[in-house]
Design a protein around this motif. Structure first.
Motif: not given
Lengths: 354, 108
Positions: A77-100
């Motif tokens: 729907g208009p404010y759901g997790l899937v559309p929100y994170f898909s719309a900001h795909r580049t940002h959130f994928l880029g923000a994933l750290g490497e971990g230990s």
């Protein structure tokens, strides 16, 4: 949709879910008790008997509607997790750290996804946990409110379960089945006595998030591997403990049996298998609501798990020392019937003979 | 086996919980409106606080006739809002669910 709108809408949905969990559940419970008394019959002993009493009751109909659609609006729907994170795909994928750097990640692009996994959008997560590279990030965010009354303390559920397991003795070599984004694995990775911790899951997007979020580990090795829990690529006797958290209810009975047979094979003699899932119910009403939850939340195997004869199956495989008991995520006495809607947490423990 | 095999791509029935599915869909519209109200209230609350603090809101500013640009923005906002409110009425499920009915009467 901007971030402020997304967060405000998710706040609204969580507030509505809390109302559903408390006030609405209690109203439904009162209506149920009133209908039982009015029927002049004994308390129902089966889910079907509860259905006969409640399915035409408006409070139950709204309870059911809200359970399904609050979850729908959370994910789509208009404010759901899937559309929100898909719309900001580049940002959130880029923000994933490497971990230990000590954490290893091994993916298998050729691993086939089982039909049951591909054919249902579990939790109403559009596209499921496997079909989009954003799925792990979406699932991690969504899982923060899986148990709304626990809020940010949801992670302590996994700490409690880890403590429960380690109270039964150390488990230096541990395999965590269906580890998802690593929420159940990380407490083991930081527990005293762990030497080798392996988490496996079908979902590559979730495993990438698991590696990213595993930033600190104790004196052990940690590896996340993409693998099917019914076909473990490990030598016999490789582990002291095989565990899972909220996995069994996501897979069909035949897969559960294969999983347990594989767990038996990879355990050393005397090794333990401990699952945290949903199996024991404090009342028939709770069982009825749990079965409905499975349908409404796109988790149909909740019903088939609860209908399985696990002691018989585990005994036939060869396990001994079976213990299947209620488990409390909050520290209440296990097995009590709380005044709020809750999952019927159950620990399923067994041992491979020496 | 309780459930038949699943196959993606085959439409599945909408889950409904009331005797009349019209209520299911209408309630979806109602909840969507409630969320929109919450979002709007959230923004108005912040805006009013900021304007009050800065003292920049002239008397009657909110009741003046809109400029063409303001009208274009408002019409777009109205179109977006009505789409969100009415889309639940068509009963399309975004996530694929179990294909069988929702009654629990068959279970023991």
């Amino acid at each position: 949709m901007d971030t402020r709108e997304f967060e405000a809408a998710q706040d609204f949905l969580l507030a509505a879910k809390k109302y559903w969990t408390t006030d609405m559940y209690r109203s439904l419970r009162d209506v149920y008790q009133s209908r039982v008394q009015g029927s002049g019959k004994p308390e129902p002993k089966s889910v079907g008997e509860v259905a006969e009493l409640l399915e035409d009751e408006p409070t139950y109909q709204y309870f059911s509607w809200l359970e399904r659609h609050l979850q729908r609006m959370k994910y789509s729907g208009p404010y759901g997790l899937v559309p929100y994170f898909s719309a900001h795909r580049t940002h959130f994928l880029g923000a994933l750290g490497e971990g230990s750097p000590k954490v290893k990640l091994t993916l298998d692009e050729s691993l086939p996804m089982p039909d049951y996994y591909r054919g249902i959008d579990t939790h109403q997560h559009v596209g499921g946990l496997w079909s989009d590279e954003m799925a792990g990030i979406v699932y991690e965010r969504g899982a923060r409110t899986t148990t709304p009354l626990l809020g940010e303390q949801h992670a302590t559920l996994h700490d409690h379960f880890t403590d429960f397991i380690y109270a039964g003795g150390p488990a230096p070599r541990l395999l965590d089945l269906g580890c998802g984004f690593g929420k159940s694995t990380r407490p083991f990775a930081n527990a005293k006595g762990s030497e080798q911790v392996v988490g496996i899951d079908l979902s590559a997007p979730c495993l990438k998030v698991a590696k990213s979020l595993t930033t600190t580990i104790g004196n052990c090795t940690v590896e996340y591997r993409q693998m099917d829990v019914t076909a473990l690529a490990f030598e016999a006797g490789s582990f002291d403990l095989v565990t899972s958290t909220m996995l069994l209810h996501e897979i069909p009975p035949a897969a559960i049996e294969k999983l347990c047979r594989e767990a038996f094979r990879v355990l050393r003699p005397g090794g333990r298998m401990v699952h945290l899932d949903f199996y024991r119910f404090p009342s028939t009403l709770r069982k009825f609501l749990h079965f409905g939850h499975g349908k409404r939340n796109n988790e149909p195997f909740m019903i088939s798990l609860a209908s399985m004869d696990l002691p018989k199956m585990l005994t036939e495989i060869g396990f001994v020392d079976l213990e299947i008991e209620p488990f409390s995520e909050t520290g209440d006495a296990p097995g009590t019937d709380p005044a709020e809607w809750r999952f019927p947490w159950t620990t399923i423990c067994a041992r491979k003979p020496v | 086996m309780i459930y038949p095999p699943y196959e993606r791509g085959i439409p599945r029935a909408e889950q409904t919980f009331f005797e009349n599915p019209v209520i299911d869909r209408f309630f979806g519209s109602y909840m969507a409106l409630a969320i929109e109200h919450h979002l709007l209230a959230d923004r108005v609350r912040i805006l009013e606080k900021a304007l009050e603090t800065a003292g920049v809101l002239p008397q009657g500013a909110l009741s003046q006739e809109r400029t063409p640009e303001e009208r274009r923005i408002a019409e777009k906002a109205a179109a977006d809002l009505t789409e969100r409110l009415l889309k639940p009425l068509v009963g399309v499920q975004d996530a694929l669910g179990p294909p069988n009915p929702t009654s629990l009467r068959e279970y023991r």
